[in-house]
Scaffold this motif. Structure first.
Motif, PDB file in Angstrom:
ATOM      1  N   LEU A 110       0.817  -1.206   0.000  1.00 13.77           N
ATOM      2  CA  LEU A 110       0.000   0.000   0.000  1.00 13.77           C
ATOM      3  C   LEU A 110       0.852   1.258   0.000  1.00 13.77           C
ATOM      4  CD1 LEU A 110      -2.760  -1.178   2.466  1.00 13.77           C
ATOM      5  CD2 LEU A 110      -3.156  -0.360   0.141  1.00 13.77           C
ATOM      6  N   LYS A 111       0.323   2.269  -0.654  1.00  7.37           N
ATOM      7  CA  LYS A 111       0.988   3.575  -0.757  1.00  7.37           C
ATOM      8  C   LYS A 111       0.049   4.654  -0.200  1.00  7.37           C
ATOM      9  CE  LYS A 111       3.257   2.213  -5.078  1.00  7.37           C
ATOM     10  NZ  LYS A 111       3.451   2.559  -6.513  1.00  7.37           N
ATOM     11  N   PRO A 112       0.608   5.762   0.271  1.00  5.61           N
ATOM     12  CA  PRO A 112      -0.266   6.841   0.760  1.00  5.61           C
ATOM     13  C   PRO A 112      -1.282   7.296  -0.276  1.00  5.61           C
ATOM     14  CG  PRO A 112       1.983   7.236   1.473  1.00  5.61           C
ATOM     15  CD  PRO A 112       2.034   6.052   0.531  1.00  5.61           C
ATOM     16  N   GLU A 113      -0.920   7.224  -1.546  1.00  6.10           N
ATOM     17  CA  GLU A 113      -1.857   7.643  -2.598  1.00  6.10           C
ATOM     18  C   GLU A 113      -3.019   6.668  -2.795  1.00  6.10           C
ATOM     19  OE1 GLU A 113       1.484   7.420  -2.835  1.00  6.10           O
ATOM     20  OE2 GLU A 113       2.099   6.671  -4.827  1.00  6.10           O
ATOM     21  N   ASP A 114      -2.990   5.544  -2.116  1.00  5.31           N
ATOM     22  CA  ASP A 114      -4.128   4.617  -2.134  1.00  5.31           C
ATOM     23  C   ASP A 114      -5.215   5.045  -1.145  1.00  5.31           C
ATOM     24  OD1 ASP A 114      -1.788   1.915  -2.423  1.00  5.31           O
ATOM     25  OD2 ASP A 114      -2.986   2.817  -4.021  1.00  5.31           O
ATOM     26  N   THR A 115      -4.933   6.057  -0.348  1.00  5.66           N
ATOM     27  CA  THR A 115      -5.906   6.544   0.623  1.00  5.66           C
ATOM     28  C   THR A 115      -7.153   7.061  -0.080  1.00  5.66           C
ATOM     29  OG1 THR A 115      -4.212   7.133   2.250  1.00  5.66           O
ATOM     30  CG2 THR A 115      -6.338   8.270   2.414  1.00  5.66           C
ATOM     31  N   ALA A 116      -8.301   6.516   0.300  1.00 14.22           N
ATOM     32  CA  ALA A 116      -9.565   6.879  -0.341  1.00 14.22           C
ATOM     33  C   ALA A 116     -10.698   6.116   0.344  1.00 14.22           C
ATOM     34  CB  ALA A 116      -9.542   6.523  -1.824  1.00 14.22           C
ATOM     35  N   VAL A 117     -11.912   6.489  -0.011  1.00 15.81           N
ATOM     36  CA  VAL A 117     -13.061   5.658   0.331  1.00 15.81           C
ATOM     37  C   VAL A 117     -13.241   4.663  -0.813  1.00 15.81           C
ATOM     38  CG1 VAL A 117     -15.516   5.578   0.828  1.00 15.81           C
ATOM     39  CG2 VAL A 117     -14.141   7.504   1.655  1.00 15.81           C
ATOM     40  N   TYR A 118     -13.314   3.400  -0.465  1.00  7.81           N
ATOM     41  CA  TYR A 118     -13.452   2.340  -1.460  1.00  7.81           C
ATOM     42  C   TYR A 118     -14.903   1.852  -1.493  1.00  7.81           C
ATOM     43  CZ  TYR A 118      -8.436   2.101  -2.182  1.00  7.81           C
ATOM     44  OH  TYR A 118      -7.134   2.402  -2.521  1.00  7.81           O
ATOM     45  N   TYR A 119     -15.430   1.750  -2.700  1.00 10.11           N
ATOM     46  CA  TYR A 119     -16.820   1.351  -2.908  1.00 10.11           C
ATOM     47  C   TYR A 119     -16.890   0.065  -3.724  1.00 10.11           C
ATOM     48  CZ  TYR A 119     -17.887   6.196  -1.624  1.00 10.11           C
ATOM     49  OH  TYR A 119     -17.985   7.399  -0.965  1.00 10.11           O
ATOM     50  N   GLY A 154     -19.432   2.208   1.099  1.00  6.88           N
ATOM     51  CA  GLY A 154     -18.049   2.671   1.128  1.00  6.88           C
ATOM     52  C   GLY A 154     -17.335   2.324   2.415  1.00  6.88           C
ATOM     53  N   THR A 155     -16.049   2.105   2.309  1.00  5.18           N
ATOM     54  CA  THR A 155     -15.210   1.843   3.484  1.00  5.18           C
ATOM     55  C   THR A 155     -13.913   2.642   3.329  1.00  5.18           C
ATOM     56  OG1 THR A 155     -14.204   0.104   4.858  1.00  5.18           O
ATOM     57  CG2 THR A 155     -14.142  -0.246   2.477  1.00  5.18           C
ATOM     58  N   GLN A 156     -13.503   3.284   4.414  1.00 10.65           N
ATOM     59  CA  GLN A 156     -12.333   4.166   4.369  1.00 10.65           C
ATOM     60  C   GLN A 156     -11.042   3.353   4.450  1.00 10.65           C
ATOM     61  OE1 GLN A 156     -12.112   7.723   4.140  1.00 10.65           O
ATOM     62  NE2 GLN A 156      -9.927   7.243   3.865  1.00 10.65           N
ATOM     63  N   VAL A 157     -10.126   3.656   3.558  1.00  9.52           N
ATOM     64  CA  VAL A 157      -8.775   3.102   3.613  1.00  9.52           C
ATOM     65  C   VAL A 157      -7.810   4.277   3.734  1.00  9.52           C
ATOM     66  CG1 VAL A 157      -6.962   1.913   2.341  1.00  9.52           C
ATOM     67  CG2 VAL A 157      -9.307   1.022   2.311  1.00  9.52           C
ATOM     68  N   THR A 158      -7.005   4.258   4.774  1.00 13.78           N
ATOM     69  CA  THR A 158      -6.028   5.318   5.001  1.00 13.78           C
ATOM     70  C   THR A 158      -4.643   4.698   5.117  1.00 13.78           C
ATOM     71  OG1 THR A 158      -7.667   6.666   6.176  1.00 13.78           O
ATOM     72  CG2 THR A 158      -5.344   7.250   6.460  1.00 13.78           C
TER      73      THR A 158
END
Length: 121
Positions: A85-94, A114-118
């Motif tokens: 994982l990279k910081p740029e993968d941070t997002a809400v995933y649907y 949606g589920t938050q990935v940080t």
């Protein structure tokens, strides 16, 4: 009634892994293609990965080699294994599913909540 429920998001360090799950509830329907999308703050929602009914998968270039999408038709579920994982993968995933309900003329696209990935650096 058809519902998609995601789970598995959370906070992870860069280089780590997370696994997202999406379960489809309801009855008397056929699952066609399924996909994972994500939306970062200030950005448009983008498709991360998709899998067809015969398990043929496609990925956005930025996650190729790191993410793996899979499905379990018996469990009416789709998964996203996210490695490196990279910081740029941070997002809400649907989670997204193209569903043919019996007796309906056309299929319908359903979305999860949606589920938050940080990912921290």
């Amino acid at each position: 009634q058809v519902q998609l429920v995601e789970s598995g998001g959370g906070l992870e360090q860069a280089g780590g892994s997370l696994r997202l799950s999406c379960a489809v509830s309801g009855s008397t329907f056929i699952l066609n293609s399924m996909a994972w999308y994500r939306q970062a703050p200030g950005k448009q929602r983008e498709m991360v990965a998709s899998v067809s009914s015969d398990s043929s998968a496609n990925y956005v270039d930025s996650v190729k080699g790191r993410f793996t999408i899979s499905r379990d038709n018996a469990k009416k579920a789709v998964y996203l294994q996210m490695n490196s994982l990279k910081p740029e993968d941070t997002a809400v995933y649907y989670c997204n599913a193209d569903i043919q309900r019996l007796g309906w003329v056309a299929s319908v696209i359903y979305w999860g909540q949606g589920t938050q990935v940080t990912v921290s650096s």
